[in-house]
Design a protein around this motif. Structure first.
Motif, PDB file in Angstrom:
ATOM      1  N   SER A   1       0.793  -1.230   0.000  1.00 12.29           N
ATOM      2  CA  SER A   1       0.000   0.000   0.000  1.00 12.29           C
ATOM      3  C   SER A   1       0.825   1.278   0.000  1.00 12.29           C
ATOM      4  O   SER A   1       0.263   2.374  -0.039  1.00 12.29           O
ATOM      5  CB  SER A   1      -0.940   0.012   1.211  1.00 12.29           C
ATOM      6  N   GLY A   2       2.153   1.182   0.053  1.00  9.47           N
ATOM      7  CA  GLY A   2       2.939   2.404   0.059  1.00  9.47           C
ATOM      8  C   GLY A   2       4.381   2.170   0.411  1.00  9.47           C
ATOM      9  O   GLY A   2       4.971   1.152   0.049  1.00  9.47           O
TER      10      GLY A   2
ATOM     11  N   ARG B   1       4.159  11.579  -8.387  1.00 13.62           N
ATOM     12  CA  ARG B   1       4.330  10.431  -9.298  1.00 13.62           C
ATOM     13  C   ARG B   1       5.673   9.784  -9.002  1.00 13.62           C
ATOM     14  O   ARG B   1       6.710  10.463  -8.983  1.00 13.62           O
ATOM     15  CB  ARG B   1       4.266  10.889 -10.751  1.00 13.62           C
TER      16      ARG B   1
ATOM     17  N   CYS C   1       3.457   5.041 -10.756  1.00 13.67           N
ATOM     18  CA  CYS C   1       2.167   5.101 -10.086  1.00 13.67           C
ATOM     19  C   CYS C   1       2.094   6.414  -9.315  1.00 13.67           C
ATOM     20  O   CYS C   1       3.117   7.020  -8.997  1.00 13.67           O
ATOM     21  CB  CYS C   1       2.002   3.904  -9.141  1.00 13.67           C
TER      22      CYS C   1
ATOM     23  N   PHE D   1       1.151   8.519  -5.913  1.00 11.93           N
ATOM     24  CA  PHE D   1       1.133   8.307  -4.477  1.00 11.93           C
ATOM     25  C   PHE D   1       0.672   9.586  -3.789  1.00 11.93           C
ATOM     26  O   PHE D   1       0.799  10.687  -4.330  1.00 11.93           O
ATOM     27  CB  PHE D   1       2.533   7.950  -3.962  1.00 11.93           C
TER      28      PHE D   1
ATOM     29  N   LYS E   1       1.422   6.836   0.377  1.00 13.37           N
ATOM     30  CA  LYS E   1       0.379   5.830   0.166  1.00 13.37           C
ATOM     31  C   LYS E   1       0.099   5.699  -1.320  1.00 13.37           C
ATOM     32  O   LYS E   1      -0.134   6.693  -2.015  1.00 13.37           O
ATOM     33  CB  LYS E   1      -0.897   6.229   0.900  1.00 13.37           C
ATOM     34  N   CYS E   2       0.112   4.460  -1.809  1.00 15.58           N
ATOM     35  CA  CYS E   2      -0.141   4.203  -3.224  1.00 15.58           C
ATOM     36  C   CYS E   2      -1.619   4.405  -3.527  1.00 15.58           C
ATOM     37  O   CYS E   2      -2.484   3.894  -2.813  1.00 15.58           O
ATOM     38  CB  CYS E   2       0.294   2.776  -3.573  1.00 15.58           C
TER      39      CYS E   2
ATOM     40  N   PRO F   1      -3.028   0.407  -5.430  1.00 13.54           N
ATOM     41  CA  PRO F   1      -2.217  -0.704  -4.914  1.00 13.54           C
ATOM     42  C   PRO F   1      -2.196  -1.937  -5.814  1.00 13.54           C
ATOM     43  O   PRO F   1      -1.369  -2.823  -5.608  1.00 13.54           O
ATOM     44  CB  PRO F   1      -2.874  -1.025  -3.562  1.00 13.54           C
TER      45      PRO F   1
ATOM     46  N   ILE G   1       4.229  -1.761  -8.371  1.00 13.04           N
ATOM     47  CA  ILE G   1       5.297  -0.849  -8.770  1.00 13.04           C
ATOM     48  C   ILE G   1       6.654  -1.271  -8.230  1.00 13.04           C
ATOM     49  O   ILE G   1       7.686  -1.061  -8.864  1.00 13.04           O
ATOM     50  CB  ILE G   1       4.973   0.594  -8.317  1.00 13.04           C
ATOM     51  N   TRP G   2       6.679  -1.911  -7.051  1.00  9.90           N
ATOM     52  CA  TRP G   2       7.966  -2.237  -6.428  1.00  9.90           C
ATOM     53  C   TRP G   2       8.608  -3.492  -7.010  1.00  9.90           C
ATOM     54  O   TRP G   2       9.710  -3.858  -6.618  1.00  9.90           O
ATOM     55  CB  TRP G   2       7.788  -2.413  -4.923  1.00  9.90           C
TER      56      TRP G   2
END
Length: 296
Positions: free
Chosen positions: A46-47, A63, A73, A75, A94-95, A98, A102-103
């Motif tokens: 989520s972030g 961004r 993404c 945030f 916080k994304c 979700p 992205i990670w």
């Protein structure tokens, strides 16, 4: 870029202390646009916690682009960390979508985990396609992974059962690079190459017992481990250089032994009252005696 904040419900997932090179685009507190190459400190579904030198307002939308896979993404800035180990402002974000991984890591949802106690959460990597997943293994699966250096399980990307190995966690917050944020892609690549030469650490969450010299004790879990150190979060107020004793692993309490360690760095965690610590494992008196005896 979106100019409003979205009320996106946060997902509960395991966090990983993972340094990922990123590009952050947004506006600072003065309304001036910025474009900064920097890195993450902690990520989850989520972030995450990121380093950004420019000051931002809570609620601002930025961004973020992962420079490893070029996925981007939007945030929302949640807060600024109270303290910064690197000397550069650190921000909880916080994304806003979700579902976008992205990670480059799939975070297993709690509902996907096996319904049993004693699960070991491990960052794994598919040996064929390098797909990463933070997943929960049973003790039996974890022991098999340690014994054979791999474990067979389905890979969503390969769409077939594959061998999975421990994923190496990139250089973490205990050695912040004084040159970051980088000014160019070439600078960032050079820094990443230097980080690869440092000791490898694995994203493994093992049971951890912590004992201070005064006898105070606390139980926790590791955030990552290496041959000579580990990272963990706890409620103790520890200082850099302070000594403690740790018990790590799955052995029965009567089979475990206290390993002396020393705190090398400290970073406040987003959990109230807790902090992340990096500790270097030291040799026990028995190990020192054996080494002295071998030289005689």
């Amino acid at each position: 870029m979106p100019n409003q904040a979205y009320d996106t419900p946060a997902r509960r997932s395991e966090r990983v202390l993972l340094r990922i090179p990123i590009r952050v685009e947004g506006k600072d507190t003065q309304g001036d646009p910025f474009d900064e190459l920097t890195y993450t400190l902690v990520v989850n579904q989520s972030g995450g916690l990121i380093v950004v030198s420019r000051l931002m307002l809570p609620g601002a939308v930025i961004r973020i682009t992962n420079l490893n896979n070029q996925v981007f993404c939007f945030f929302q800035v949640v807060m600024r960390s109270a303290r910064s180990l690197s000397g550069t402002p650190e921000w909880g974000v916080k994304c806003l979508d979700p579902d976008i991984e992205i990670w480059g890591v799939h975070f297993q949802d709690k509902s996907e985990e096996p319904a049993q106690e004693g699960l070991i959460r491990v960052l794994l990597e598919c040996r064929d396609c390098s797909y990463r997943e933070m997943t929960a293994l049973t003790v039996e699966q974890y022991r098999r992974l340690v014994s054979y250096s791999s474990v067979a399980r389905p890979c969503p990307r390969c769409d077939f059962p594959r061998d999975w190995t421990f994923a190496v966690v990139d250089n973490g917050p205990e050695r912040p690079s004084p040159t970051l944020p980088a000014t160019s892609i070439s600078d960032l690549a050079a820094q990443r190459e230097a980080e690869r030469r440092q000791e490898k650490r694995l994203g493994v969450k093992l049971p951890l017992g912590i004992r201070l010299p005064d006898g105070s004790e606390e139980t926790s879990t590791t955030e990552n481990i290496s041959k000579t150190g580990l990272c963990f979060a706890c409620n103790f107020e520890l200082q850099v250089g302070e000594r403690l004793y740790v018990r790590v692993g799955l052995d029965r309490p009567d089979e475990q032994r206290d390993i002396p360690a020393r705190i090398m760095w400290r970073r406040p965690a987003q959990d109230k009252g807790r902090a992340f610590y990096g500790a270097k494992l030291e040799r026990t008196e028995e190990e020192k005696s054996r080494q002295v005896g071998s030289r005689q």
